[in-house]
Write a protein that holds these residues in place. Structure first.
Motif, PDB file in Angstrom:
ATOM      1  N   VAL A   1      59.341   6.132   9.428  1.00 40.89           N
ATOM      2  CA  VAL A   1      58.914   7.482   9.078  1.00 40.89           C
ATOM      3  C   VAL A   1      58.277   8.115  10.318  1.00 40.89           C
ATOM      4  N   HIS A   2      58.573   9.370  10.537  1.00 39.52           N
ATOM      5  CA  HIS A   2      57.983  10.115  11.649  1.00 39.52           C
ATOM      6  C   HIS A   2      56.786  10.880  11.095  1.00 39.52           C
ATOM      7  N   LEU A   3      55.608  10.586  11.633  1.00 40.04           N
ATOM      8  CA  LEU A   3      54.379  11.132  11.072  1.00 40.04           C
ATOM      9  C   LEU A   3      53.550  11.890  12.104  1.00 40.04           C
ATOM     10  N   LYS A   4      52.800  12.849  11.591  1.00 36.54           N
ATOM     11  CA  LYS A   4      51.687  13.442  12.329  1.00 36.54           C
ATOM     12  C   LYS A   4      50.444  13.163  11.496  1.00 36.54           C
ATOM     13  N   GLN A   5      49.314  12.994  12.150  1.00 38.84           N
ATOM     14  CA  GLN A   5      48.129  12.649  11.377  1.00 38.84           C
ATOM     15  C   GLN A   5      46.892  13.384  11.868  1.00 38.84           C
ATOM     16  N   ILE A   6      45.953  13.516  10.936  1.00 41.16           N
ATOM     17  CA  ILE A   6      44.586  13.897  11.270  1.00 41.16           C
ATOM     18  C   ILE A   6      43.731  12.713  10.840  1.00 41.16           C
ATOM     19  N   LEU A   7      43.080  12.096  11.810  1.00 42.04           N
ATOM     20  CA  LEU A   7      42.240  10.921  11.547  1.00 42.04           C
ATOM     21  C   LEU A   7      40.781  11.341  11.572  1.00 42.04           C
ATOM     22  N   PHE A   8      40.023  10.904  10.565  1.00 43.27           N
ATOM     23  CA  PHE A   8      38.611  11.282  10.509  1.00 43.27           C
ATOM     24  C   PHE A   8      37.799  10.111   9.971  1.00 43.27           C
ATOM     25  N   GLU A   9      36.495  10.180  10.143  1.00 41.75           N
ATOM     26  CA  GLU A   9      35.614   9.053   9.857  1.00 41.75           C
ATOM     27  C   GLU A   9      35.140   9.004   8.415  1.00 41.75           C
ATOM     28  N   ALA A  10      34.824  10.151   7.837  1.00 37.36           N
ATOM     29  CA  ALA A  10      34.244  10.189   6.490  1.00 37.36           C
ATOM     30  C   ALA A  10      35.153  10.963   5.545  1.00 37.36           C
TER      31      ALA A  10
ATOM     32  N   GLU B   1      34.449  13.007   3.220  1.00 37.52           N
ATOM     33  CA  GLU B   1      34.079  14.429   3.047  1.00 37.52           C
ATOM     34  C   GLU B   1      34.677  15.311   4.152  1.00 37.52           C
ATOM     35  N   ASP B   2      34.884  14.711   5.343  1.00 36.58           N
ATOM     36  CA  ASP B   2      35.557  15.464   6.412  1.00 36.58           C
ATOM     37  C   ASP B   2      36.986  15.803   5.996  1.00 36.58           C
ATOM     38  N   GLY B   3      37.628  14.867   5.302  1.00 41.02           N
ATOM     39  CA  GLY B   3      38.986  15.090   4.832  1.00 41.02           C
ATOM     40  C   GLY B   3      39.063  16.181   3.787  1.00 41.02           C
ATOM     41  N   VAL B   4      38.067  16.231   2.935  1.00 41.35           N
ATOM     42  CA  VAL B   4      38.037  17.285   1.907  1.00 41.35           C
ATOM     43  C   VAL B   4      37.959  18.656   2.567  1.00 41.35           C
ATOM     44  N   ARG B   5      37.131  18.761   3.604  1.00 41.48           N
ATOM     45  CA  ARG B   5      37.000  20.024   4.320  1.00 41.48           C
ATOM     46  C   ARG B   5      38.321  20.408   5.003  1.00 41.48           C
ATOM     47  N   ILE B   6      39.001  19.417   5.562  1.00 39.48           N
ATOM     48  CA  ILE B   6      40.282  19.683   6.225  1.00 39.48           C
ATOM     49  C   ILE B   6      41.339  20.094   5.196  1.00 39.48           C
ATOM     50  N   GLN B   7      41.302  19.455   4.025  1.00 39.60           N
ATOM     51  CA  GLN B   7      42.234  19.848   2.959  1.00 39.60           C
ATOM     52  C   GLN B   7      42.035  21.303   2.569  1.00 39.60           C
ATOM     53  N   ASP B   8      40.788  21.753   2.487  1.00 41.07           N
ATOM     54  CA  ASP B   8      40.495  23.149   2.164  1.00 41.07           C
ATOM     55  C   ASP B   8      41.067  24.080   3.225  1.00 41.07           C
TER      56      ASP B   8
ATOM     57  N   ALA C   1      44.924  19.231  13.626  1.00 44.25           N
ATOM     58  CA  ALA C   1      44.915  17.883  14.198  1.00 44.25           C
ATOM     59  C   ALA C   1      44.336  17.909  15.608  1.00 44.25           C
ATOM     60  N   SER C   2      44.751  18.892  16.397  1.00 49.58           N
ATOM     61  CA  SER C   2      44.244  19.003  17.775  1.00 49.58           C
ATOM     62  C   SER C   2      42.749  19.248  17.803  1.00 49.58           C
ATOM     63  N   LYS C   3      42.247  19.930  16.771  1.00 53.12           N
ATOM     64  CA  LYS C   3      40.836  20.304  16.755  1.00 53.12           C
ATOM     65  C   LYS C   3      39.951  19.234  16.122  1.00 53.12           C
ATOM     66  N   TYR C   4      40.433  18.585  15.058  1.00 47.24           N
ATOM     67  CA  TYR C   4      39.547  17.731  14.272  1.00 47.24           C
ATOM     68  C   TYR C   4      39.868  16.228  14.316  1.00 47.24           C
TER      69      TYR C   4
ATOM     70  N   SER D   1      42.143   3.719   5.202  1.00 45.88           N
ATOM     71  CA  SER D   1      42.615   2.491   5.857  1.00 45.88           C
ATOM     72  C   SER D   1      41.437   1.832   6.555  1.00 45.88           C
ATOM     73  N   GLU D   2      41.701   0.680   7.181  1.00 52.12           N
ATOM     74  CA  GLU D   2      40.628  -0.008   7.902  1.00 52.12           C
ATOM     75  C   GLU D   2      40.164   0.756   9.130  1.00 52.12           C
ATOM     76  N   ASN D   3      40.944   1.759   9.544  1.00 50.98           N
ATOM     77  CA  ASN D   3      40.594   2.551  10.729  1.00 50.98           C
ATOM     78  C   ASN D   3      39.901   3.874  10.397  1.00 50.98           C
ATOM     79  N   GLY D   4      39.712   4.142   9.100  1.00 50.86           N
ATOM     80  CA  GLY D   4      39.076   5.393   8.715  1.00 50.86           C
ATOM     81  C   GLY D   4      39.854   6.074   7.600  1.00 50.86           C
ATOM     82  N   PHE D   5      39.917   7.401   7.662  1.00 53.42           N
ATOM     83  CA  PHE D   5      40.644   8.179   6.661  1.00 53.42           C
ATOM     84  C   PHE D   5      41.691   9.035   7.370  1.00 53.42           C
ATOM     85  N   HIS D   6      42.824   9.223   6.699  1.00 57.09           N
ATOM     86  CA  HIS D   6      43.943   9.942   7.299  1.00 57.09           C
ATOM     87  C   HIS D   6      44.461  11.020   6.353  1.00 57.09           C
ATOM     88  N   ILE D   7      44.973  12.077   6.951  1.00 49.36           N
ATOM     89  CA  ILE D   7      45.869  13.001   6.262  1.00 49.36           C
ATOM     90  C   ILE D   7      47.126  13.045   7.125  1.00 49.36           C
TER      91      ILE D   7
END
Length: 320
Positions: free
Chosen positions: A174-183, A185-192, A206-209, A249-255
């Motif tokens: 699968v060809h993926l792009k990702q936004i990786l974040f630590e918490a 709640e950061d993902g919830v904000r990015i989803q918004d 992704a470039s910003k966060y 995942s073990e590396n944090g949270f992804h979108i």
């Protein structure tokens, strides 16, 4: 006392451990025609191999293997240098400087390079000597291969492909792009943020966060094997063009954004024939080179002082 100095000290310890008189330690361990390696130089090479392979408790069987490597390496290098001398092959300073600087540029700064030199049990001078030997070997190989015909036929490529078919099986990808974040709640904000804009802004977010290094290319991590990572497998359940929910995942949270998919397949011969041809060519060159070395060994005057080699040993942990 720097690491290289400590290596020299340890080499002197080797003498006392083996109970070998210092004068005999200066004797020749290996002589190949006019090339000579003393017991002292042999011991330095042995200790450096311990450091390179991070061996702190050298067992006898390990020491035997390393000693044989040193003997074989010295013989081959001596044969290459004899050929280079006879054929006026020289390593020019400009070429050595270029290769040295190229290697050094692989480190982020001078301090990092200096740490590598120190921890590998070398000085910059001995590192350059080793690099010079490698360049000389490459030049000799090129000269030896010049007059040879190493043709790779289509039949050989097909036979290699058929005999190594598992090597050319491609897993589901699968060809993926990702936004990786630590918490989370950061993902919830990015989803918004994604909901309030179109998916084409995924790369901008992704470039910003994102915390991943691929943020520099809009979060693009390229093609990955679906089964190589649980987060990739979960992301692959989404459709092409879709943005996933938050995946832990073990590396944090992804979108993830699913760019494309590939089913498991056998890579066609046409796509890999160039790579196979190069592998077969390398095999033929290696076979030719091994025969050349064997002939040169038979024609050379080689003397190995097995008694002195056996007396060179380390019977305490290396703590450099």
């Amino acid at each position: 006392m720097n690491l290289f100095t400590r290596i020299i000290v340890l080499c002197l310890i080797l003498v006392s451990c083996s109970r070998t008189p210092k004068d005999s330690f200066e004797d020749s361990v290996i002589r190949v025609n006019e090339a000579n390696l003393s017991g002292f130089e042999f011991s330095k090479k042995l200790v450096r191999k311990f450091i390179e392979q991070d061996i702190k408790y050298p067992k006898q069987e390990i020491m035997t293997v390393l000693k044989k490597q040193i003997v074989d390496d010295f013989i081959i290098q001596a044969l290459f240098e004899d050929f280079a001398s006879a054929n006026n092959i020289l390593v020019k300073k400009d070429l050595l400087d270029e290769e040295y600087n190229k290697f050094k540029s692989g480190y982020p700064d001078t301090d990092s390079f200096d740490i590598f030199i120190n921890e590998s049990g070398q000085t910059k001078a001995t590192f350059r000597d080793g690099l010079k030997e490698k360049i000389l070997r490459d030049l000799v190989k090129s000269k030896l291969f010049e007059g040879q015909q190493f043709n790779v036929e289509s039949k050989e490529i097909q036979e290699y492909y058929n005999s190594n078919i598992d090597e050319f099986k491609r897993e589901e990808q699968v060809h993926l792009k990702q936004i990786l974040f630590e918490a989370e709640e950061d993902g919830v904000r990015i989803q918004d943020l994604l909901k309030n804009s179109s998916n084409k802004n995924f790369e901008t977010l992704a470039s910003k966060y994102s915390l991943g290094p691929e943020k520099a290319v809009g979060g693009d991590i390229g093609w990955v094997n679906v089964n190589s990572y649980s987060a990739f497998k979960e992301a692959a359940e989404s459709s092409v063009g879709q943005v996933t929910g938050i995946i832990k995942s073990e590396n944090g949270f992804h979108i993830f954004k699913v760019v494309d998919k590939r089913k498991a397949t056998l890579i066609p011969l046409k796509e890999v024939e160039t790579r196979i041809s190069a592998q077969i060519l390398q095999q033929k060159q290696a076979k030719f080179l091994n025969l050349w070395i064997k002939e040169k060994v038979s024609a050379s005057k080689i003397k190995i002082n097995e008694d002195l080699i056996n007396k060179i040993s380390v019977n305490k942990p290396i703590n450099l």
